[in-house]
Design a protein around this motif. Sequence first.
Motif, PDB file in Angstrom:
ATOM      1  N   HIS A 163       0.781  -1.229   0.000  1.00 19.14           N
ATOM      2  CA  HIS A 163       0.000   0.000   0.000  1.00 19.14           C
ATOM      3  C   HIS A 163       0.818   1.287   0.000  1.00 19.14           C
ATOM      4  O   HIS A 163       0.496   2.206  -0.732  1.00 19.14           O
ATOM      5  CB  HIS A 163      -1.003  -0.029   1.157  1.00 19.14           C
ATOM      6  N   TYR A 164       1.856   1.375   0.816  1.00 17.74           N
ATOM      7  CA  TYR A 164       2.625   2.617   0.854  1.00 17.74           C
ATOM      8  C   TYR A 164       3.261   2.937  -0.499  1.00 17.74           C
ATOM      9  O   TYR A 164       3.095   4.055  -1.002  1.00 17.74           O
ATOM     10  CB  TYR A 164       3.694   2.592   1.961  1.00 17.74           C
ATOM     11  N   PRO A 165       4.006   2.014  -1.109  1.00 20.33           N
ATOM     12  CA  PRO A 165       4.639   2.378  -2.382  1.00 20.33           C
ATOM     13  C   PRO A 165       3.639   2.835  -3.441  1.00 20.33           C
ATOM     14  O   PRO A 165       3.904   3.804  -4.156  1.00 20.33           O
ATOM     15  CB  PRO A 165       5.343   1.086  -2.816  1.00 20.33           C
ATOM     16  N   ASP A 166       2.500   2.180  -3.546  1.00 23.30           N
ATOM     17  CA  ASP A 166       1.542   2.567  -4.574  1.00 23.30           C
ATOM     18  C   ASP A 166       0.923   3.934  -4.315  1.00 23.30           C
ATOM     19  O   ASP A 166       0.561   4.633  -5.254  1.00 23.30           O
ATOM     20  CB  ASP A 166       0.439   1.517  -4.706  1.00 23.30           C
ATOM     21  N   ARG A 167       0.800   4.326  -3.058  1.00 20.42           N
ATOM     22  CA  ARG A 167       0.179   5.617  -2.736  1.00 20.42           C
ATOM     23  C   ARG A 167       1.177   6.771  -2.695  1.00 20.42           C
ATOM     24  O   ARG A 167       0.806   7.908  -2.965  1.00 20.42           O
ATOM     25  CB  ARG A 167      -0.548   5.528  -1.397  1.00 20.42           C
ATOM     26  N   PHE A 168       2.432   6.497  -2.347  1.00 19.39           N
ATOM     27  CA  PHE A 168       3.372   7.588  -2.128  1.00 19.39           C
ATOM     28  C   PHE A 168       4.671   7.463  -2.925  1.00 19.39           C
ATOM     29  O   PHE A 168       5.114   8.428  -3.535  1.00 19.39           O
ATOM     30  CB  PHE A 168       3.686   7.729  -0.635  1.00 19.39           C
ATOM     31  N   HIS A 169       5.292   6.301  -2.918  1.00 17.03           N
ATOM     32  CA  HIS A 169       6.585   6.137  -3.576  1.00 17.03           C
ATOM     33  C   HIS A 169       6.435   6.105  -5.098  1.00 17.03           C
ATOM     34  O   HIS A 169       7.127   6.826  -5.812  1.00 17.03           O
ATOM     35  CB  HIS A 169       7.249   4.851  -3.054  1.00 17.03           C
ATOM     36  N   HIS A 170       5.543   5.262  -5.593  1.00 19.42           N
ATOM     37  CA  HIS A 170       5.400   5.112  -7.038  1.00 19.42           C
ATOM     38  C   HIS A 170       4.881   6.365  -7.744  1.00 19.42           C
ATOM     39  O   HIS A 170       5.330   6.643  -8.867  1.00 19.42           O
ATOM     40  CB  HIS A 170       4.563   3.885  -7.385  1.00 19.42           C
ATOM     41  N   PRO A 171       3.974   7.141  -7.148  1.00 15.65           N
ATOM     42  CA  PRO A 171       3.602   8.395  -7.829  1.00 15.65           C
ATOM     43  C   PRO A 171       4.803   9.327  -8.050  1.00 15.65           C
ATOM     44  O   PRO A 171       4.907   9.965  -9.103  1.00 15.65           O
ATOM     45  CB  PRO A 171       2.570   9.022  -6.881  1.00 15.65           C
ATOM     46  N   ARG A 172       5.712   9.372  -7.078  1.00 17.70           N
ATOM     47  CA  ARG A 172       6.922  10.187  -7.270  1.00 17.70           C
ATOM     48  C   ARG A 172       7.792   9.581  -8.364  1.00 17.70           C
ATOM     49  O   ARG A 172       8.336  10.293  -9.209  1.00 17.70           O
ATOM     50  CB  ARG A 172       7.698  10.310  -5.951  1.00 17.70           C
ATOM     51  N   GLU A 173       7.926   8.245  -8.334  1.00 14.13           N
ATOM     52  CA  GLU A 173       8.710   7.587  -9.376  1.00 14.13           C
ATOM     53  C   GLU A 173       8.088   7.795 -10.752  1.00 14.13           C
ATOM     54  O   GLU A 173       8.819   8.009 -11.729  1.00 14.13           O
ATOM     55  CB  GLU A 173       8.816   6.079  -9.105  1.00 14.13           C
ATOM     56  N   ASP A 174       6.775   7.717 -10.841  1.00 15.52           N
ATOM     57  CA  ASP A 174       6.116   7.889 -12.140  1.00 15.52           C
ATOM     58  C   ASP A 174       6.474   9.237 -12.759  1.00 15.52           C
ATOM     59  O   ASP A 174       6.744   9.327 -13.961  1.00 15.52           O
ATOM     60  CB  ASP A 174       4.599   7.763 -12.002  1.00 15.52           C
ATOM     61  N   VAL A 175       6.478  10.281 -11.946  1.00 14.19           N
ATOM     62  CA  VAL A 175       6.838  11.614 -12.442  1.00 14.19           C
ATOM     63  C   VAL A 175       8.316  11.624 -12.832  1.00 14.19           C
ATOM     64  O   VAL A 175       8.679  12.113 -13.912  1.00 14.19           O
ATOM     65  CB  VAL A 175       6.520  12.707 -11.394  1.00 14.19           C
ATOM     66  N   ALA A 176       9.161  11.081 -11.984  1.00 16.80           N
ATOM     67  CA  ALA A 176      10.599  11.044 -12.290  1.00 16.80           C
ATOM     68  C   ALA A 176      10.854  10.237 -13.561  1.00 16.80           C
ATOM     69  O   ALA A 176      11.640  10.657 -14.425  1.00 16.80           O
ATOM     70  CB  ALA A 176      11.380  10.446 -11.115  1.00 16.80           C
ATOM     71  N   PHE A 177      10.184   9.098 -13.702  1.00 19.39           N
ATOM     72  CA  PHE A 177      10.368   8.256 -14.886  1.00 19.39           C
ATOM     73  C   PHE A 177       9.952   9.003 -16.153  1.00 19.39           C
ATOM     74  O   PHE A 177      10.659   8.978 -17.166  1.00 19.39           O
ATOM     75  CB  PHE A 177       9.553   6.970 -14.768  1.00 19.39           C
ATOM     76  N   ALA A 178       8.782   9.639 -16.119  1.00 19.70           N
ATOM     77  CA  ALA A 178       8.284  10.354 -17.296  1.00 19.70           C
ATOM     78  C   ALA A 178       9.249  11.480 -17.686  1.00 19.70           C
ATOM     79  O   ALA A 178       9.577  11.650 -18.873  1.00 19.70           O
ATOM     80  CB  ALA A 178       6.891  10.909 -17.027  1.00 19.70           C
ATOM     81  N   ARG A 179       9.705  12.225 -16.701  1.00 20.79           N
ATOM     82  CA  ARG A 179      10.636  13.325 -16.978  1.00 20.79           C
ATOM     83  C   ARG A 179      11.975  12.783 -17.469  1.00 20.79           C
ATOM     84  O   ARG A 179      12.618  13.380 -18.343  1.00 20.79           O
ATOM     85  CB  ARG A 179      10.829  14.185 -15.737  1.00 20.79           C
ATOM     86  N   LEU A 180      12.399  11.657 -16.911  1.00 22.50           N
ATOM     87  CA  LEU A 180      13.665  11.051 -17.330  1.00 22.50           C
ATOM     88  C   LEU A 180      13.608  10.644 -18.795  1.00 22.50           C
ATOM     89  O   LEU A 180      14.539  10.905 -19.559  1.00 22.50           O
ATOM     90  CB  LEU A 180      13.988   9.843 -16.439  1.00 22.50           C
ATOM     91  N   VAL A 181      12.519  10.020 -19.208  1.00 20.93           N
ATOM     92  CA  VAL A 181      12.374   9.595 -20.603  1.00 20.93           C
ATOM     93  C   VAL A 181      12.309  10.811 -21.530  1.00 20.93           C
ATOM     94  O   VAL A 181      12.868  10.784 -22.630  1.00 20.93           O
ATOM     95  CB  VAL A 181      11.151   8.667 -20.781  1.00 20.93           C
ATOM     96  N   GLU A 182      11.677  11.890 -21.078  1.00 19.29           N
ATOM     97  CA  GLU A 182      11.645  13.121 -21.876  1.00 19.29           C
ATOM     98  C   GLU A 182      13.056  13.661 -22.095  1.00 19.29           C
ATOM     99  O   GLU A 182      13.407  14.102 -23.189  1.00 19.29           O
ATOM    100  CB  GLU A 182      10.832  14.208 -21.170  1.00 19.29           C
ATOM    101  N   ARG A 183      13.858  13.637 -21.044  1.00 19.39           N
ATOM    102  CA  ARG A 183      15.207  14.216 -21.120  1.00 19.39           C
ATOM    103  C   ARG A 183      16.224  13.262 -21.745  1.00 19.39           C
ATOM    104  O   ARG A 183      17.232  13.698 -22.295  1.00 19.39           O
ATOM    105  CB  ARG A 183      15.683  14.632 -19.734  1.00 19.39           C
ATOM    106  N   ASP A 184      15.968  11.961 -21.633  1.00 18.89           N
ATOM    107  CA  ASP A 184      16.888  10.955 -22.168  1.00 18.89           C
ATOM    108  C   ASP A 184      16.062   9.807 -22.757  1.00 18.89           C
ATOM    109  O   ASP A 184      15.776   8.827 -22.069  1.00 18.89           O
ATOM    110  CB  ASP A 184      17.809  10.441 -21.056  1.00 18.89           C
ATOM    111  N   PRO A 185      15.670   9.923 -24.029  1.00 18.47           N
ATOM    112  CA  PRO A 185      14.824   8.895 -24.644  1.00 18.47           C
ATOM    113  C   PRO A 185      15.429   7.480 -24.611  1.00 18.47           C
ATOM    114  O   PRO A 185      14.689   6.497 -24.674  1.00 18.47           O
ATOM    115  CB  PRO A 185      14.650   9.388 -26.087  1.00 18.47           C
ATOM    116  N   ALA A 186      16.735   7.379 -24.469  1.00 17.45           N
ATOM    117  CA  ALA A 186      17.362   6.054 -24.376  1.00 17.45           C
ATOM    118  C   ALA A 186      16.942   5.317 -23.103  1.00 17.45           C
ATOM    119  O   ALA A 186      17.114   4.106 -22.998  1.00 17.45           O
ATOM    120  CB  ALA A 186      18.884   6.181 -24.422  1.00 17.45           C
TER     121      ALA A 186
END
Length: 187
Positions: A49-72
């Motif tokens: 429960h904790y990762p899905d509510r708090f950790h993964h939402p932060r990761e999702d944003v970081a992942f999306a921004r990471l792919v934008e900045r580095d498509p590889a």
Amino acid sequence: MAEPIAIWHADHVRFARLLDVVERELAAFHAGGQPDYALLLDIVHYLRHYPDRFHHPREDVAFARLVERDPAMALPVARRLQEHRVIAAAGEELLAVVQAVVEGALIERSAVEAAAATYLVYYRHHLTAEEAHVVPRAAKVLTAEDWAAVAAAAAPSLDPLFGEASEARYRELRRQIALEAEKPDTG
């Protein structure tokens, strides 16, 4: 930038410590002993429960921004996102097995061991892969604006186990973690 990376890494360290306790209980079970099912239930409940509510939402944003900045990074990020789904499914299976045992169901030892071992293997691999491939790259390419968006996705202080307002449900689990931290490192 250092603070979001530190929070990300600290979560991973905490998750690994919880997996250590699951592994210890599984080893006792494998040796013919009786694991602390209530403790296992609390750990798996928290990790589901904790990762899905708090950790993964932060990761999702970081992942999306990471792919934008580095498509590889698209493929490594896609793999980590798929692992989130696999870990969630394995966690639900383990949660169901442990809950059934707690409620008095007769479950084969092999079913308990298989569910726990599967969960441990997938989760540990995932943490290792993220720490080795994603977090370092994110630290290099994400901007202060990106990290502000990551931080805004979820507040780490709302963590029900390690946060400022921890829940009573996790009292025994916090005690076990403190005991683990006091043990000398033998590895």
